[in-house]
Design a protein around this motif. Structure first.
Motif, PDB file in Angstrom:
ATOM      1  N   ILE A 297      39.137  77.567  -4.898  1.00 54.10           N
ATOM      2  CA  ILE A 297      38.054  76.751  -5.470  1.00 54.10           C
ATOM      3  C   ILE A 297      37.423  75.878  -4.374  1.00 54.10           C
ATOM      4  CG2 ILE A 297      37.573  74.829  -7.051  1.00 54.10           C
ATOM      5  CD1 ILE A 297      39.703  76.027  -8.933  1.00 54.10           C
ATOM      6  N   ALA A 298      38.267  75.308  -3.508  1.00 55.22           N
ATOM      7  CA  ALA A 298      37.746  74.458  -2.421  1.00 55.22           C
ATOM      8  C   ALA A 298      36.797  75.246  -1.526  1.00 55.22           C
ATOM      9  CB  ALA A 298      38.907  73.890  -1.593  1.00 55.22           C
ATOM     10  N   ALA A 299      37.105  76.543  -1.337  1.00 60.72           N
ATOM     11  CA  ALA A 299      36.266  77.354  -0.450  1.00 60.72           C
ATOM     12  C   ALA A 299      34.930  77.701  -1.100  1.00 60.72           C
ATOM     13  CB  ALA A 299      37.019  78.640  -0.080  1.00 60.72           C
ATOM     14  N   ARG A 300      34.904  77.822  -2.420  1.00 60.93           N
ATOM     15  CA  ARG A 300      33.690  78.303  -3.078  1.00 60.93           C
ATOM     16  C   ARG A 300      32.779  77.199  -3.604  1.00 60.93           C
ATOM     17  NH1 ARG A 300      34.705  81.033  -7.474  1.00 60.93           N
ATOM     18  NH2 ARG A 300      36.943  80.673  -7.507  1.00 60.93           N
ATOM     19  N   TYR A 301      33.287  75.996  -3.760  1.00 66.22           N
ATOM     20  CA  TYR A 301      32.438  74.897  -4.244  1.00 66.22           C
ATOM     21  C   TYR A 301      32.529  73.735  -3.262  1.00 66.22           C
ATOM     22  CZ  TYR A 301      32.572  77.427  -8.662  1.00 66.22           C
ATOM     23  OH  TYR A 301      32.467  78.389  -9.633  1.00 66.22           O
ATOM     24  N   ASP A 302      31.580  72.810  -3.347  1.00 67.18           N
ATOM     25  CA  ASP A 302      31.664  71.648  -2.460  1.00 67.18           C
ATOM     26  C   ASP A 302      32.291  70.455  -3.181  1.00 67.18           C
ATOM     27  OD1 ASP A 302      29.654  71.183  -4.197  1.00 67.18           O
ATOM     28  OD2 ASP A 302      28.115  70.721  -2.702  1.00 67.18           O
ATOM     29  N   TRP A 303      33.230  70.748  -4.085  1.00 63.87           N
ATOM     30  CA  TRP A 303      33.849  69.679  -4.869  1.00 63.87           C
ATOM     31  C   TRP A 303      34.822  68.861  -4.039  1.00 63.87           C
ATOM     32  CZ3 TRP A 303      35.025  73.459  -9.440  1.00 63.87           C
ATOM     33  CH2 TRP A 303      33.832  73.692 -10.144  1.00 63.87           C
ATOM     34  N   PHE A 304      35.591  69.519  -3.196  1.00 59.29           N
ATOM     35  CA  PHE A 304      36.526  68.808  -2.320  1.00 59.29           C
ATOM     36  C   PHE A 304      36.807  69.691  -1.116  1.00 59.29           C
ATOM     37  CE2 PHE A 304      38.517  70.527  -6.140  1.00 59.29           C
ATOM     38  CZ  PHE A 304      39.314  71.531  -5.626  1.00 59.29           C
ATOM     39  N   THR A 305      37.206  69.025   0.002  1.00 57.41           N
ATOM     40  CA  THR A 305      37.488  69.786   1.222  1.00 57.41           C
ATOM     41  C   THR A 305      38.972  70.140   1.278  1.00 57.41           C
ATOM     42  OG1 THR A 305      38.020  67.822   2.481  1.00 57.41           O
ATOM     43  CG2 THR A 305      35.706  68.474   2.449  1.00 57.41           C
ATOM     44  N   ASP A 306      39.310  71.027   2.223  1.00 56.27           N
ATOM     45  CA  ASP A 306      40.706  71.409   2.407  1.00 56.27           C
ATOM     46  C   ASP A 306      41.590  70.203   2.697  1.00 56.27           C
ATOM     47  OD1 ASP A 306      39.965  73.968   1.984  1.00 56.27           O
ATOM     48  OD2 ASP A 306      40.815  74.771   3.846  1.00 56.27           O
ATOM     49  N   SER A 307      41.082  69.274   3.526  1.00 55.78           N
ATOM     50  CA  SER A 307      41.957  68.153   3.890  1.00 55.78           C
ATOM     51  C   SER A 307      42.066  67.157   2.744  1.00 55.78           C
ATOM     52  CB  SER A 307      41.486  67.489   5.183  1.00 55.78           C
ATOM     53  OG  SER A 307      40.404  66.651   4.939  1.00 55.78           O
ATOM     54  N   GLN A 308      41.011  67.027   1.943  1.00 50.00           N
ATOM     55  CA  GLN A 308      41.138  66.210   0.726  1.00 50.00           C
ATOM     56  C   GLN A 308      42.148  66.835  -0.229  1.00 50.00           C
ATOM     57  OE1 GLN A 308      36.987  66.118  -0.341  1.00 50.00           O
ATOM     58  NE2 GLN A 308      36.825  63.934   0.106  1.00 50.00           N
ATOM     59  N   LEU A 309      42.107  68.165  -0.295  1.00 47.16           N
ATOM     60  CA  LEU A 309      43.053  68.860  -1.170  1.00 47.16           C
ATOM     61  C   LEU A 309      44.489  68.612  -0.720  1.00 47.16           C
ATOM     62  CD1 LEU A 309      43.533  70.725  -3.538  1.00 47.16           C
ATOM     63  CD2 LEU A 309      43.091  72.676  -2.059  1.00 47.16           C
ATOM     64  N   ALA A 310      44.704  68.586   0.608  1.00 52.89           N
ATOM     65  CA  ALA A 310      46.054  68.304   1.116  1.00 52.89           C
ATOM     66  C   ALA A 310      46.511  66.918   0.665  1.00 52.89           C
ATOM     67  CB  ALA A 310      46.084  68.423   2.643  1.00 52.89           C
ATOM     68  N   ASN A 311      45.595  65.941   0.721  1.00 53.19           N
ATOM     69  CA  ASN A 311      45.947  64.592   0.251  1.00 53.19           C
ATOM     70  C   ASN A 311      46.227  64.584  -1.250  1.00 53.19           C
ATOM     71  OD1 ASN A 311      45.626  63.598   2.798  1.00 53.19           O
ATOM     72  ND2 ASN A 311      43.597  62.731   2.443  1.00 53.19           N
ATOM     73  N   MET A 312      45.404  65.313  -2.007  1.00 57.61           N
ATOM     74  CA  MET A 312      45.603  65.372  -3.461  1.00 57.61           C
ATOM     75  C   MET A 312      46.957  65.964  -3.806  1.00 57.61           C
ATOM     76  SD  MET A 312      42.199  66.917  -5.105  1.00 57.61           S
ATOM     77  CE  MET A 312      40.787  67.029  -4.098  1.00 57.61           C
ATOM     78  N   LEU A 313      47.332  67.028  -3.075  1.00 56.74           N
ATOM     79  CA  LEU A 313      48.617  67.670  -3.353  1.00 56.74           C
ATOM     80  C   LEU A 313      49.759  66.724  -3.004  1.00 56.74           C
ATOM     81  CD1 LEU A 313      47.811  71.279  -2.141  1.00 56.74           C
ATOM     82  CD2 LEU A 313      48.195  70.542  -4.487  1.00 56.74           C
ATOM     83  N   ALA A 314      49.558  65.916  -1.947  1.00 55.43           N
ATOM     84  CA  ALA A 314      50.574  64.935  -1.581  1.00 55.43           C
ATOM     85  C   ALA A 314      50.801  63.958  -2.729  1.00 55.43           C
ATOM     86  CB  ALA A 314      50.155  64.186  -0.322  1.00 55.43           C
ATOM     87  N   ILE A 315      49.710  63.477  -3.310  1.00 55.00           N
ATOM     88  CA  ILE A 315      49.849  62.516  -4.405  1.00 55.00           C
ATOM     89  C   ILE A 315      50.406  63.206  -5.652  1.00 55.00           C
ATOM     90  CG2 ILE A 315      48.535  61.030  -5.965  1.00 55.00           C
ATOM     91  CD1 ILE A 315      46.753  60.529  -3.382  1.00 55.00           C
ATOM     92  N   SER A 316      49.968  64.437  -5.891  1.00 58.03           N
ATOM     93  CA  SER A 316      50.462  65.171  -7.063  1.00 58.03           C
ATOM     94  C   SER A 316      51.954  65.439  -6.981  1.00 58.03           C
ATOM     95  CB  SER A 316      49.726  66.510  -7.198  1.00 58.03           C
ATOM     96  OG  SER A 316      48.343  66.301  -7.293  1.00 58.03           O
TER      97      SER A 316
END
Lengths: 196, 160
Positions: A36-55
């Motif tokens: 999803i990160a690759a196909r939309y501009d909703w969040f970047t890969d590095s933001q996703l890494a931070n999100m997964l850390a919090i999750s």
């Protein structure tokens, strides 16, 4: 407004698909989130890494947490709610149907046989997605765009710490929050000493 | 989450028996979605039919919604602070390590035999090299599993 509604619809569609095809536990949603990160501009890969850390470090299933987070990133509070509900809707429908006749479903050799091969595939997908997480960890600076950047921008300390953390987490099964807390402390120390 | 479910649902509320809960858990692993959410849907369905499952499912995701939305709404304002950025550099290292450990556990648990190993390897490499949707890999793997099932049944009906 119509653009916002369109985003919500897309969020619903993407997370519905994730909920339908993510098989094999909490980490199974990670490959879908990178897709999803690759196909939309909703969040970047590095933001996703931070999100997964919090999750990982908050209560609740990591898949649900990450969906809420990603949805919030794309379209605020409503986005978080839509993504979460869309994620659980397919399995909800399936379980409501299956729960009436689960004894028969459990014995279905066809379903079992399909899952014999789907589970290793899910492991392969999660393994590939985890490469993104490793990349986010060992290149703390700017994103690597050329292959020649790899050696000059890699943080060897971070790479060593990733390996150590992986071994510790595999051998000593403590709650993720311990590793993440330690990671935060190490990050602060290395950051202020200029090592990372 | 399973130990907590055992304590609350079997011992305290007596909504399900231990065997039922283990059955639900097993089936939840062979259905799409998040295992603990699926198990909650199952238990809800047994206790209160459709509405039972709706409320149980909503219940199990509500803490996530509240906590994550709370964090998400505030956290990104602090991401510009130097200390927070440094901390997250370290946290991302921990998460990468945790996920590698989890993948190692999954390999041990779900990748069995030459078939499992080759499927996992092929999917791993192909999804790194090609820009394909994860859905394709899941569907392809399911088709392989079904084909094997059908081939086995044709070969010897008594084994199935």
């Amino acid at each position: 407004m119509s653009e916002f509604l369109w985003t919500l619809l897309l969020l619903f569609w993407e997370f519905f698909k994730t909920g339908l095809f993510a098989v094999g536990g909490g980490l199974a949603t990670i490959p879908f989130l990178y897709d999803i990160a690759a196909r939309y501009d909703w969040f970047t890969d590095s933001q996703l890494a931070n999100m997964l850390a919090i999750s990982e470090s908050t209560p609740g299933p990591i898949g649900v947490n990450a969906a809420t987070f990603a949805g919030f990133h794309a379209a605020g509070i409503l986005g978080g709610i839509v993504a979460t509900l869309a994620l659980i809707l397919p399995s909800f429908v399936i379980i409501v149907i299956v729960s009436k006749a689960y004894q028969r479903f459990r014995c279905s050799l066809l379903v079992n046989s399909a899952f014999e091969t789907v589970r290793p595939a899910a492991v392969g997908l999660i393994g590939a997605a985890s490469m993104n997480l490793i990349e986010a960890a060992i290149f703390p600076g700017a994103a690597v765009t050329a292959f020649s950047d790899v050696l000059s921008q890699i943080s060897w300390i971070a790479l060593a710490l990733v390996v150590i953390c992986a071994i510790l987490a595999y051998k000593i099964k403590k709650h993720p929050i311990w590793y993440i807390g330690a990671g935060a402390v190490v990050g602060l120390v290395l950051g202020y000493t200029g090592l990372l | 989450m399973l130990p907590m479910m055992q304590r609350e649902l079997i011992d305290k509320k007596k909504w399900v028996t231990k065997d039922e809960l283990l059955d639900y858990f097993a089936v939840s692993q062979c259905t799409p979605g998040i295992i603990s959410v699926n198990t909650a849907t199952f238990v809800g369905s047994k206790v209160g039919g459709f509405w039972g499952s709706a409320f149980a499912t909503f219940g199990v995701i509500t803490p996530s919604l509240i906590i994550i939305l709370g964090i998400a709404a505030f956290l990104w304002r602090f991401m510009d602070i130097e200390a927070v950025r440094y901390a997250f550099n370290g946290i991302r290292i921990a998460v990468a390590g945790l996920v590698i450990a989890a993948v190692a556990g999954l390999i041990k648990q779900s990748v069995k035999g030459w078939l499992g190993i080759s499927i996992a390897l092929i999917v791993f490499i192909c999804s790194l090299v090609f820009d394909l949707s994860p859905i394709l890999f899941v569907l392809a793997a399911a088709l392989v599993g079904i084909a094997i099932f059908l081939a086995k049944r044709k070969a010897g009906p008594k084994d199935v």
